[in-house]
Design a protein around this motif. Structure first.
Motif, mmCIF file in Angstrom:
data_model
loop_
_atom_site.group_PDB
_atom_site.id
_atom_site.type_symbol
_atom_site.label_atom_id
_atom_site.label_comp_id
_atom_site.label_asym_id
_atom_site.label_seq_id
_atom_site.Cartn_x
_atom_site.Cartn_y
_atom_site.Cartn_z
ATOM 1 N N VAL A 50 -2.144 -3.103 -10.566
ATOM 2 C CA VAL A 50 -3.298 -2.247 -10.313
ATOM 3 C C VAL A 50 -4.294 -2.813 -9.321
ATOM 4 C CG1 VAL A 50 -3.178 -1.109 -12.546
ATOM 5 C CG2 VAL A 50 -4.560 -3.156 -12.305
ATOM 6 N N GLY A 51 -4.303 -4.110 -9.083
ATOM 7 C CA GLY A 51 -5.313 -4.692 -8.202
ATOM 8 C C GLY A 51 -6.694 -4.560 -8.832
ATOM 9 N N ASP A 52 -7.693 -4.293 -8.025
ATOM 10 C CA ASP A 52 -9.070 -4.112 -8.503
ATOM 11 C C ASP A 52 -9.350 -2.618 -8.609
ATOM 12 O OD1 ASP A 52 -11.794 -3.960 -8.936
ATOM 13 O OD2 ASP A 52 -12.344 -5.131 -7.174
ATOM 14 N N ARG A 53 -9.582 -2.131 -9.803
ATOM 15 C CA ARG A 53 -9.776 -0.690 -10.005
ATOM 16 C C ARG A 53 -11.017 -0.153 -9.307
ATOM 17 N NH1 ARG A 53 -9.349 0.518 -15.759
ATOM 18 N NH2 ARG A 53 -8.195 -1.405 -15.860
ATOM 19 N N HIS A 54 -11.945 -1.029 -8.899
ATOM 20 C CA HIS A 54 -13.166 -0.599 -8.216
ATOM 21 C C HIS A 54 -13.065 -0.753 -6.698
ATOM 22 C CE1 HIS A 54 -15.013 -0.172 -12.098
ATOM 23 N NE2 HIS A 54 -14.654 -1.405 -12.404
ATOM 24 N N GLU A 57 -4.632 -3.827 1.331
ATOM 25 C CA GLU A 57 -4.865 -5.085 2.023
ATOM 26 C C GLU A 57 -6.059 -5.844 1.459
ATOM 27 O OE1 GLU A 57 -5.042 -3.930 6.143
ATOM 28 O OE2 GLU A 57 -2.859 -3.882 6.268
ATOM 29 N N ARG A 58 -6.867 -5.209 0.621
ATOM 30 C CA ARG A 58 -8.041 -5.861 0.037
ATOM 31 C C ARG A 58 -7.757 -6.492 -1.326
ATOM 32 N NH1 ARG A 58 -13.420 -2.857 1.650
ATOM 33 N NH2 ARG A 58 -12.776 -2.002 3.661
ATOM 34 N N CYS A 59 -7.111 -5.726 -2.227
ATOM 35 C CA CYS A 59 -6.964 -6.225 -3.597
ATOM 36 C C CYS A 59 -5.514 -6.431 -4.035
ATOM 37 C CB CYS A 59 -7.669 -5.286 -4.581
ATOM 38 S SG CYS A 59 -6.818 -3.718 -4.855
ATOM 39 N N GLY A 60 -4.545 -5.999 -3.210
ATOM 40 C CA GLY A 60 -3.142 -6.219 -3.548
ATOM 41 C C GLY A 60 -2.491 -5.153 -4.397
ATOM 42 N N ARG A 61 -3.211 -4.061 -4.713
ATOM 43 C CA ARG A 61 -2.604 -2.993 -5.513
ATOM 44 C C ARG A 61 -1.346 -2.496 -4.816
ATOM 45 N NH1 ARG A 61 -5.135 2.442 -8.068
ATOM 46 N NH2 ARG A 61 -3.229 3.662 -8.069
ATOM 47 N N MET A 62 -0.294 -2.252 -5.601
ATOM 48 C CA MET A 62 0.984 -1.775 -5.069
ATOM 49 C C MET A 62 1.270 -0.386 -5.645
ATOM 50 S SD MET A 62 2.236 -4.312 -3.207
ATOM 51 C CE MET A 62 3.963 -3.925 -3.107
ATOM 52 N N ASP A 63 1.572 0.571 -4.776
ATOM 53 C CA ASP A 63 1.924 1.927 -5.193
ATOM 54 C C ASP A 63 3.293 2.278 -4.629
ATOM 55 O OD1 ASP A 63 -0.601 2.191 -6.299
ATOM 56 O OD2 ASP A 63 -1.279 3.744 -4.923
ATOM 57 N N ILE A 64 3.996 3.146 -5.349
ATOM 58 C CA ILE A 64 5.258 3.699 -4.860
ATOM 59 C C ILE A 64 5.180 5.215 -4.975
ATOM 60 C CG2 ILE A 64 6.725 1.704 -5.322
ATOM 61 C CD1 ILE A 64 7.570 3.028 -7.928
ATOM 62 N N TRP A 65 5.889 5.903 -4.092
ATOM 63 C CA TRP A 65 5.898 7.360 -4.120
ATOM 64 C C TRP A 65 6.893 7.830 -5.172
ATOM 65 C CZ3 TRP A 65 2.856 11.082 -2.780
ATOM 66 C CH2 TRP A 65 3.318 12.391 -2.777
ATOM 67 N N ASP A 66 6.411 8.651 -6.104
ATOM 68 C CA ASP A 66 7.262 9.213 -7.151
ATOM 69 C C ASP A 66 7.660 10.617 -6.716
ATOM 70 O OD1 ASP A 66 8.249 10.567 -9.437
ATOM 71 O OD2 ASP A 66 7.193 9.166 -10.743
ATOM 72 N N GLU A 67 8.870 10.753 -6.213
ATOM 73 C CA GLU A 67 9.369 12.023 -5.696
ATOM 74 C C GLU A 67 9.358 13.097 -6.777
ATOM 75 O OE1 GLU A 67 10.308 14.396 -2.726
ATOM 76 O OE2 GLU A 67 10.268 12.246 -2.377
ATOM 77 N N GLU A 68 9.713 12.730 -8.003
ATOM 78 C CA GLU A 68 9.791 13.683 -9.101
ATOM 79 C C GLU A 68 8.418 14.273 -9.432
ATOM 80 O OE1 GLU A 68 10.851 13.073 -13.663
ATOM 81 O OE2 GLU A 68 12.595 12.768 -12.354
ATOM 82 N N GLN A 69 7.376 13.414 -9.435
ATOM 83 C CA GLN A 69 6.023 13.874 -9.746
ATOM 84 C C GLN A 69 5.273 14.361 -8.510
ATOM 85 O OE1 GLN A 69 3.630 11.333 -12.281
ATOM 86 N NE2 GLN A 69 5.466 10.309 -13.032
ATOM 87 N N GLY A 70 5.760 13.978 -7.321
ATOM 88 C CA GLY A 70 5.119 14.388 -6.080
ATOM 89 C C GLY A 70 3.781 13.702 -5.842
ATOM 90 N N LYS A 71 3.690 12.412 -6.269
ATOM 91 C CA LYS A 71 2.434 11.682 -6.079
ATOM 92 C C LYS A 71 2.681 10.181 -6.081
ATOM 93 C CE LYS A 71 1.251 11.380 -10.978
ATOM 94 N NZ LYS A 71 0.211 11.615 -11.966
ATOM 95 N N TRP A 72 1.661 9.434 -5.630
ATOM 96 C CA TRP A 72 1.713 7.970 -5.671
ATOM 97 C C TRP A 72 1.509 7.500 -7.098
ATOM 98 C CZ3 TRP A 72 3.392 5.389 -1.630
ATOM 99 C CH2 TRP A 72 3.253 5.924 -0.370
ATOM 100 N N THR A 73 2.276 6.482 -7.515
ATOM 101 C CA THR A 73 2.107 5.875 -8.828
ATOM 102 C C THR A 73 2.024 4.360 -8.660
ATOM 103 O OG1 THR A 73 4.501 5.780 -9.188
ATOM 104 C CG2 THR A 73 3.358 7.706 -10.044
ATOM 105 N N ILE A 74 1.342 3.722 -9.578
ATOM 106 C CA ILE A 74 1.178 2.274 -9.526
ATOM 107 C C ILE A 74 2.511 1.606 -9.825
ATOM 108 C CG2 ILE A 74 -0.004 0.291 -10.540
ATOM 109 C CD1 ILE A 74 -2.332 2.220 -11.181
ATOM 110 N N GLN A 75 2.894 0.669 -8.995
ATOM 111 C CA GLN A 75 4.158 -0.045 -9.168
ATOM 112 C C GLN A 75 4.101 -0.929 -10.413
ATOM 113 O OE1 GLN A 75 5.515 -1.941 -5.638
ATOM 114 N NE2 GLN A 75 7.181 -2.999 -6.647
#
Length: 62
Positions: free
Chosen positions: A39-43, A13-31
């Motif tokens: 990526v939004g703001d990396r900081h 809600e601050r920088c707009g970064r979008m992530d999706i859940w990668d079922e195969e890797q079992g973790k969040w990944t950047i859309q």
């Protein structure tokens, strides 16, 4: 029967970064959209849009 359904996407809600859940890797990944990583703001200390309005509980009574 009750089923727990975790979120599959989230956005900051601050920088707009979008992530999706990668079922195969079992973790969040950047859309990626049109070859660009959202990526939004990396900081940013991300404030994800998954809050009290999101309910992971699904009632699957037959």
């Amino acid at each position: 029967m009750v089923e727990i359904t975790p979120p599959t996407e989230r956005s900051c809600e601050r920088c707009g970064r979008m992530d999706i859940w990668d079922e195969e890797q079992g973790k969040w990944t950047i859309q990626v959209e049109d070859g660009e990583r959202l990526v939004g703001d990396r900081h940013c200390i991300h404030e994800w849009d998954i809050n009290g309005h999101y309910s992971p509980i699904t009632n699957t009574e037959a």
